[in-house]
Design a protein around this motif. Sequence first.
Motif, PDB file in Angstrom:
ATOM      1  N   ARG A  13       0.831  -1.205   0.000  1.00 33.83           N
ATOM      2  CA  ARG A  13       0.000   0.000   0.000  1.00 33.83           C
ATOM      3  C   ARG A  13       0.864   1.253   0.000  1.00 33.83           C
ATOM      4  NH1 ARG A  13      -3.277   2.281   5.010  1.00 33.83           N
ATOM      5  NH2 ARG A  13      -4.585   3.831   3.978  1.00 33.83           N
ATOM      6  N   GLU A 251      -9.317  -3.517  -0.961  1.00 28.87           N
ATOM      7  CA  GLU A 251      -9.335  -3.549   0.502  1.00 28.87           C
ATOM      8  C   GLU A 251      -9.604  -2.182   1.113  1.00 28.87           C
ATOM      9  OE1 GLU A 251      -6.993  -6.740  -1.265  1.00 28.87           O
ATOM     10  OE2 GLU A 251      -6.711  -4.561  -1.316  1.00 28.87           O
ATOM     11  N   ARG A 252      -9.170  -1.124   0.420  1.00 31.28           N
ATOM     12  CA  ARG A 252      -9.298   0.242   0.955  1.00 31.28           C
ATOM     13  C   ARG A 252     -10.194   1.087   0.061  1.00 31.28           C
ATOM     14  NH1 ARG A 252      -6.751   1.468   6.042  1.00 31.28           N
ATOM     15  NH2 ARG A 252      -5.210  -0.165   6.357  1.00 31.28           N
ATOM     16  N   GLY A 425     -14.350  -1.119   0.257  1.00 35.05           N
ATOM     17  CA  GLY A 425     -13.185  -1.225   1.129  1.00 35.05           C
ATOM     18  C   GLY A 425     -13.353  -0.411   2.398  1.00 35.05           C
ATOM     19  N   THR A 426     -12.434  -0.614   3.315  1.00 34.77           N
ATOM     20  CA  THR A 426     -12.476   0.122   4.581  1.00 34.77           C
ATOM     21  C   THR A 426     -11.888   1.512   4.409  1.00 34.77           C
ATOM     22  OG1 THR A 426     -10.317  -0.760   5.241  1.00 34.77           O
ATOM     23  CG2 THR A 426     -12.260  -2.008   5.916  1.00 34.77           C
TER      24      THR A 426
END
Length: 460
Positions: A13, A251-252, A425-426
């Motif tokens: 990331r 994921e994000r 995603g979070t």
Amino acid sequence: MGESPVRETLKTRLGFLLLAASCAVGLGNVWRFPFIAGLYGGASFVLVYLIFLVILGLPLMVMELSVGRAARQNIGKAFKTLQPKGTYWNIYGHIGIGGNYLLMMFYTTVTGWILAYFYSSLRGELTGLSSAETQEYFSGMLTDPIGMTFWMILSVVIGFVVTGIGLRRGVERVSKFMMLSLLFLMIALAVNAITLDGASEGLAFYLLPDFGRMMEQGAGAVILAAMGQAFFTLSIGMGGMAIFGSYIGKERSLPGESVRIVGLDASVAIMSGLIIFPASFAFGVSPDAGPGLLFVTLPNIFNQMAGGYFWATVFFLFMSFAALSTVIAILENIVSYWIDFWGWTRRRASWVNCIALIILSMPTVLGFNVLSDIQPLGEGSNILELEDMLVSTTIIPIGALIFVLFTTTRYGWGWKRFIAEANTGTGLKFPLVVRFYVTWILPLIIIAVLISGYWELLKS
């Protein structure tokens, strides 16, 4: 048209954030921002710039990243993948890639100047020069076609060697090193600048808003300048962010990642001012020295500074990292186009384009010497200025407008699909309450930037 190989992805990331930031961070932050801020009143301009970075740059970045991640392709193919049947948004994908070529046709020349100055600083060739000799040194460099060609080729070759090695081992690894080194060098340079005798006046000019000074320039002029700087500094509109969005997972959420990238970009611009303004005021140099600030004014400042040889070398090393990181990021966009759309291997795409871009960049190099009689924008202009105008004043704002319309209207990808992708995603979510703003107001702001760019061009 060949089939694309299995999609590469970034390893970390941090690699994504620094790589995306390296596309945004460049000479617009560390060269153009300080002299524009100086011209338009210092701290009051900075405040307006930061506002527009949030309300203009941030949503555009989320949109471009979303298109890239949803399609998992370069913009040369992403619009075609996502567009409704019977529409032709994909036409802009190829125009945007053309804009990347046009940008590199002059950006590699300026990067070559910076590499040449770093080499000269390292050898001590700039040490002890008078103001007239510094100006003569820069003019001499521009009139030397062989020397300019060498440094331009070096910047192109460095960029394509890195892209040719691979996404993770080359582009991600080298960009992480350059960006982290750039941030470290900036901190060292800023600490040195703000501790100079007489630096406090420069800090006050830069950090304490004086709206009276802003009104002297005209509030409208300051707002348009800040809007333009916020718009162009992020390199949005030509697919530079879309390609890095295509290399990451879900994921994000993308608004959160965009905030971090914009924050890095803004931090570099602000830190550049902390280097330039204290040093300029400490040595009695006008803060609105203009485009010559980097190659003429700053070497003169370093020559008056204790330890000037060391600080000049560090500064041009830092500038080299800033310029090369952008070159690598933009060349990755070009290489990925040939991988995605034409099915080429990474190595083939890198070396064929390396040769092509060297040839395409030659008119810019020769425009300062052999072809100096060609003055496309009027007396005293050159080929570089024409290319810069086409990218900055035309392709980037039109591209940004295309991304807004594509992601917010039912004639394109559409609001619901855009929001679903952006908020997957979070992390921070794209607020639904701003739909009216991004659908109706944001396009008007972009059109205002487009018109003001041409208005300034016609006035000059």
